[in-house]
Scaffold this motif. Structure first.
Motif, PDB file in Angstrom:
ATOM      1  N   LEU A  60       0.836  -1.204   0.000  1.00 39.50           N
ATOM      2  CA  LEU A  60       0.000   0.000   0.000  1.00 39.50           C
ATOM      3  C   LEU A  60       0.868   1.251   0.000  1.00 39.50           C
ATOM      4  CD1 LEU A  60      -2.672   1.530   0.250  1.00 39.50           C
ATOM      5  CD2 LEU A  60      -2.552   1.173   2.738  1.00 39.50           C
ATOM      6  N   MET A  61       1.856   1.286   0.889  1.00 37.94           N
ATOM      7  CA  MET A  61       2.711   2.464   0.948  1.00 37.94           C
ATOM      8  C   MET A  61       3.465   2.671  -0.364  1.00 37.94           C
ATOM      9  SD  MET A  61       5.973   3.491   3.281  1.00 37.94           S
ATOM     10  CE  MET A  61       7.031   3.006   1.923  1.00 37.94           C
ATOM     11  N   HIS A  62       4.012   1.602  -0.914  1.00 41.95           N
ATOM     12  CA  HIS A  62       4.789   1.720  -2.153  1.00 41.95           C
ATOM     13  C   HIS A  62       3.923   2.184  -3.313  1.00 41.95           C
ATOM     14  CE1 HIS A  62       7.990  -1.292  -0.499  1.00 41.95           C
ATOM     15  NE2 HIS A  62       8.133  -0.075  -0.026  1.00 41.95           N
ATOM     16  N   CYS A  63       2.677   1.739  -3.380  1.00 41.56           N
ATOM     17  CA  CYS A  63       1.784   2.168  -4.457  1.00 41.56           C
ATOM     18  C   CYS A  63       1.381   3.634  -4.285  1.00 41.56           C
ATOM     19  CB  CYS A  63       0.538   1.285  -4.505  1.00 41.56           C
ATOM     20  SG  CYS A  63       0.829  -0.389  -5.122  1.00 41.56           S
ATOM     21  N   VAL A  64       1.051   4.025  -3.057  1.00 43.36           N
ATOM     22  CA  VAL A  64       0.636   5.411  -2.816  1.00 43.36           C
ATOM     23  C   VAL A  64       1.810   6.370  -3.008  1.00 43.36           C
ATOM     24  CG1 VAL A  64      -0.313   7.019  -1.112  1.00 43.36           C
ATOM     25  CG2 VAL A  64      -1.226   4.712  -1.272  1.00 43.36           C
ATOM     26  N   ALA A  65       3.014   5.906  -2.704  1.00 40.99           N
ATOM     27  CA  ALA A  65       4.201   6.755  -2.830  1.00 40.99           C
ATOM     28  C   ALA A  65       4.758   6.797  -4.254  1.00 40.99           C
ATOM     29  CB  ALA A  65       5.288   6.268  -1.875  1.00 40.99           C
ATOM     30  N   GLY A  66       4.146   6.051  -5.166  1.00 44.86           N
ATOM     31  CA  GLY A  66       4.630   6.063  -6.542  1.00 44.86           C
ATOM     32  C   GLY A  66       5.868   5.227  -6.763  1.00 44.86           C
ATOM     33  N   SER A  72      -5.414  -1.666 -10.418  1.00 39.22           N
ATOM     34  CA  SER A  72      -6.625  -0.897 -10.693  1.00 39.22           C
ATOM     35  C   SER A  72      -6.870   0.062  -9.544  1.00 39.22           C
ATOM     36  CB  SER A  72      -7.828  -1.826 -10.890  1.00 39.22           C
ATOM     37  OG  SER A  72      -8.091  -2.555  -9.711  1.00 39.22           O
ATOM     38  N   GLY A  73      -7.777   1.003  -9.773  1.00 40.36           N
ATOM     39  CA  GLY A  73      -8.075   2.000  -8.759  1.00 40.36           C
ATOM     40  C   GLY A  73      -7.355   3.301  -9.037  1.00 40.36           C
ATOM     41  N   SER A  74      -7.283   4.124  -8.019  1.00 41.32           N
ATOM     42  CA  SER A  74      -6.745   5.479  -8.171  1.00 41.32           C
ATOM     43  C   SER A  74      -5.854   5.831  -6.995  1.00 41.32           C
ATOM     44  CB  SER A  74      -7.910   6.481  -8.254  1.00 41.32           C
ATOM     45  OG  SER A  74      -7.460   7.814  -8.141  1.00 41.32           O
ATOM     46  N   VAL A  75      -4.776   6.556  -7.286  1.00 38.72           N
ATOM     47  CA  VAL A  75      -3.915   7.133  -6.249  1.00 38.72           C
ATOM     48  C   VAL A  75      -3.674   8.590  -6.597  1.00 38.72           C
ATOM     49  CG1 VAL A  75      -1.642   7.156  -5.161  1.00 38.72           C
ATOM     50  CG2 VAL A  75      -2.748   4.976  -5.672  1.00 38.72           C
ATOM     51  N   ARG A  76      -3.891   9.455  -5.631  1.00 38.28           N
ATOM     52  CA  ARG A  76      -3.627  10.880  -5.813  1.00 38.28           C
ATOM     53  C   ARG A  76      -2.660  11.379  -4.741  1.00 38.28           C
ATOM     54  NH1 ARG A  76      -6.890  14.147  -9.027  1.00 38.28           N
ATOM     55  NH2 ARG A  76      -8.549  13.032 -10.127  1.00 38.28           N
ATOM     56  N   ILE A  77      -1.690  12.162  -5.174  1.00 39.02           N
ATOM     57  CA  ILE A  77      -0.862  12.951  -4.263  1.00 39.02           C
ATOM     58  C   ILE A  77      -1.312  14.385  -4.464  1.00 39.02           C
ATOM     59  CG2 ILE A  77       1.452  13.746  -3.655  1.00 39.02           C
ATOM     60  CD1 ILE A  77       1.073  10.837  -2.987  1.00 39.02           C
ATOM     61  N   LEU A  93       7.667  13.937  -9.660  1.00 33.35           N
ATOM     62  CA  LEU A  93       6.741  14.086  -8.540  1.00 33.35           C
ATOM     63  C   LEU A  93       7.351  13.524  -7.258  1.00 33.35           C
ATOM     64  CD1 LEU A  93       3.029  13.834  -8.231  1.00 33.35           C
ATOM     65  CD2 LEU A  93       4.282  12.053  -7.023  1.00 33.35           C
ATOM     66  N   ARG A  94       7.974  12.346  -7.357  1.00 38.93           N
ATOM     67  CA  ARG A  94       8.615  11.761  -6.166  1.00 38.93           C
ATOM     68  C   ARG A  94       9.722  12.676  -5.649  1.00 38.93           C
ATOM     69  NH1 ARG A  94       8.389   6.554  -9.077  1.00 38.93           N
ATOM     70  NH2 ARG A  94      10.549   6.961  -9.696  1.00 38.93           N
ATOM     71  N   ARG A  95      10.443  13.279  -6.559  1.00 41.19           N
ATOM     72  CA  ARG A  95      11.555  14.143  -6.172  1.00 41.19           C
ATOM     73  C   ARG A  95      11.078  15.441  -5.534  1.00 41.19           C
ATOM     74  NH1 ARG A  95      14.445  16.373 -11.151  1.00 41.19           N
ATOM     75  NH2 ARG A  95      12.801  17.930 -10.911  1.00 41.19           N
ATOM     76  N   ASP A  96       9.998  16.015  -6.072  1.00 41.02           N
ATOM     77  CA  ASP A  96       9.573  17.353  -5.663  1.00 41.02           C
ATOM     78  C   ASP A  96       8.531  17.362  -4.551  1.00 41.02           C
ATOM     79  OD1 ASP A  96      11.264  18.301  -7.605  1.00 41.02           O
ATOM     80  OD2 ASP A  96       9.672  18.695  -9.077  1.00 41.02           O
ATOM     81  N   LYS A  97       7.722  16.305  -4.447  1.00 45.33           N
ATOM     82  CA  LYS A  97       6.584  16.364  -3.535  1.00 45.33           C
ATOM     83  C   LYS A  97       6.600  15.301  -2.440  1.00 45.33           C
ATOM     84  CE  LYS A  97       3.355  18.584  -6.728  1.00 45.33           C
ATOM     85  NZ  LYS A  97       1.969  18.571  -7.261  1.00 45.33           N
ATOM     86  N   ILE A  98       7.523  14.343  -2.528  1.00 46.65           N
ATOM     87  CA  ILE A  98       7.511  13.225  -1.586  1.00 46.65           C
ATOM     88  C   ILE A  98       8.878  13.068  -0.933  1.00 46.65           C
ATOM     89  CG2 ILE A  98       7.136  10.742  -1.354  1.00 46.65           C
ATOM     90  CD1 ILE A  98       5.341  10.854  -3.795  1.00 46.65           C
ATOM     91  N   GLY A  99       8.865  12.810   0.363  1.00 48.73           N
ATOM     92  CA  GLY A  99      10.088  12.471   1.078  1.00 48.73           C
ATOM     93  C   GLY A  99      10.037  11.006   1.488  1.00 48.73           C
ATOM     94  N   PRO A 171       8.545  18.511   1.455  1.00 44.45           N
ATOM     95  CA  PRO A 171       7.641  17.728   0.611  1.00 44.45           C
ATOM     96  C   PRO A 171       6.208  17.812   1.105  1.00 44.45           C
ATOM     97  CG  PRO A 171       8.773  16.287   2.131  1.00 44.45           C
ATOM     98  CD  PRO A 171       9.386  17.652   2.315  1.00 44.45           C
ATOM     99  N   GLU A 172       5.281  17.440   0.234  1.00 45.34           N
ATOM    100  CA  GLU A 172       3.875  17.427   0.635  1.00 45.34           C
ATOM    101  C   GLU A 172       3.591  16.282   1.597  1.00 45.34           C
ATOM    102  OE1 GLU A 172       1.116  17.611  -2.574  1.00 45.34           O
ATOM    103  OE2 GLU A 172       2.072  19.357  -3.492  1.00 45.34           O
ATOM    104  N   ILE A 173       4.359  15.205   1.486  1.00 50.16           N
ATOM    105  CA  ILE A 173       4.125  14.037   2.332  1.00 50.16           C
ATOM    106  C   ILE A 173       5.413  13.233   2.448  1.00 50.16           C
ATOM    107  CG2 ILE A 173       3.328  12.644   0.374  1.00 50.16           C
ATOM    108  CD1 ILE A 173       1.266  11.364   2.315  1.00 50.16           C
ATOM    109  N   ILE A 174       5.639  12.639   3.610  1.00 51.41           N
ATOM    110  CA  ILE A 174       6.799  11.782   3.851  1.00 51.41           C
ATOM    111  C   ILE A 174       6.319  10.367   4.122  1.00 51.41           C
ATOM    112  CG2 ILE A 174       8.630  11.236   5.509  1.00 51.41           C
ATOM    113  CD1 ILE A 174       9.117  14.199   5.821  1.00 51.41           C
ATOM    114  N   PHE A 175       6.945   9.397   3.458  1.00 50.81           N
ATOM    115  CA  PHE A 175       6.650   7.983   3.676  1.00 50.81           C
ATOM    116  C   PHE A 175       7.844   7.323   4.360  1.00 50.81           C
ATOM    117  CE2 PHE A 175       3.947   9.092   0.075  1.00 50.81           C
ATOM    118  CZ  PHE A 175       2.729   8.542   0.452  1.00 50.81           C
TER     119      PHE A 175
END
Length: 256
Positions: A60-66, A72-77, A93-99, A171-175
């Motif tokens: 789940l974390m890996h899919c949501v984090a890109g 199937s389904g949808s993931v939004r950051i 996106l991973r570089r700019d918005k995710i830690g 970042p917008e979110i950290i995983f």
């Protein structure tokens, strides 16, 4: 057939999975790692994801984090739908918005602590916000260790560098994937305290996969997975309450 619990919040959402599925293989060898999971991760909240081994929490974390594709389904950051992005856009996106913070510290041994902290921004050709960077460095207590290389730092100090690196680009979110898994209890508590403070004092959003009830108790909320589906959540968790919930999973597994 049971209905998969849907976890929705009314606040602004940093990341959202909707009817998210991840399937490996086909036919008799098919494995459903995620089964139509719907969950929100609100801005400014510390969320822990827990579940038995094989429950789908890391998937789940890996899919949501890109970091991994989904079936199937949808993931939004924020407002960005990951399935619409090409590889280059997803990398950006991973570089700019995710830690990211992982169990392995993933520091470059030839760089100093400060150089490791600013490395993602250096690669992107961006200058760090000096005031923010200093605030992050002060929070994780690295001011006196910035010129040291990883081999000159303890495991706890190396993970502090990794935490600072994740925070430094705002970042917008950290995983975090088992971010204290390689640390002793004292160093782990320090790192978890820094993550909690980054949410409370800096307004950061943190999502952490863990198997440790004590680590989960630092979060504002715990999401529980079993067999690839969200089955429960806990607000303002304590280590004892989380442990009791996990024991219930174990008991069910032994009797099923």
């Amino acid at each position: 057939m049971t209905t998969t619990p849907t976890v929705h919040r009314t606040t602004t959402v940093a990341a959202r999975a909707t009817e998210l599925s991840k399937v490996y293989g086909e036919g008799e060898t098919q494995v459903v790692a995620l089964d139509r999971v719907t969950v929100d991760f609100p801005q400014g909240e510390f969320t822990a994801i827990m579940g038995p081994s094989g429950s789908g929490k890391s998937t789940l974390m890996h899919c949501v984090a890109g970091l991994d594709s989904f079936s199937s389904g949808s993931v939004r950051i924020g407002e960005t739908e990951l399935s619409t992005l090409k590889d280059k856009q997803l990398t950006q996106l991973r570089r700019d918005k995710i830690g990211f913070i992982f169990q392995a510290f993933n520091l470059l041994p030839t760089l100093t602590a400060l150089e490791n902290i600013t490395l993602p921004m250096d690669i992107a050709g961006r200058k760090p916000d000096a005031a923010w960077l200093q605030k992050v460095i002060d929070m994780v207590g690295l001011s006196e260790r910035l010129k040291h290389r990883p081999t000159e730092l303890s495991g706890g100090q190396q993970q502090r560098v990794a935490v600072a690196r994740a925070l430094a680009s705002q970042p917008e979110i950290i995983f975090g994937d088992e971010p204290t898994g390689n640390l002793d209890s004292r160093s782990g508590a320090e790192v978890l305290g820094f993550l909690r403070n980054s949410v409370r004092e800096l307004g950061q959003t943190v999502v952490m996969v863990t198997h440790d009830p004590v680590a989960a108790s630092y979060a504002d909320r715990v999401i529980f997975l079993a067999d690839g589906a969200v089955v429960d959540q806990m607000i303002q968790p304590t280590a004892d309450r989380v442990l009791d919930r996990m024991k219930a999973f174990d008991a069910k597994g032994r009797t099923s």
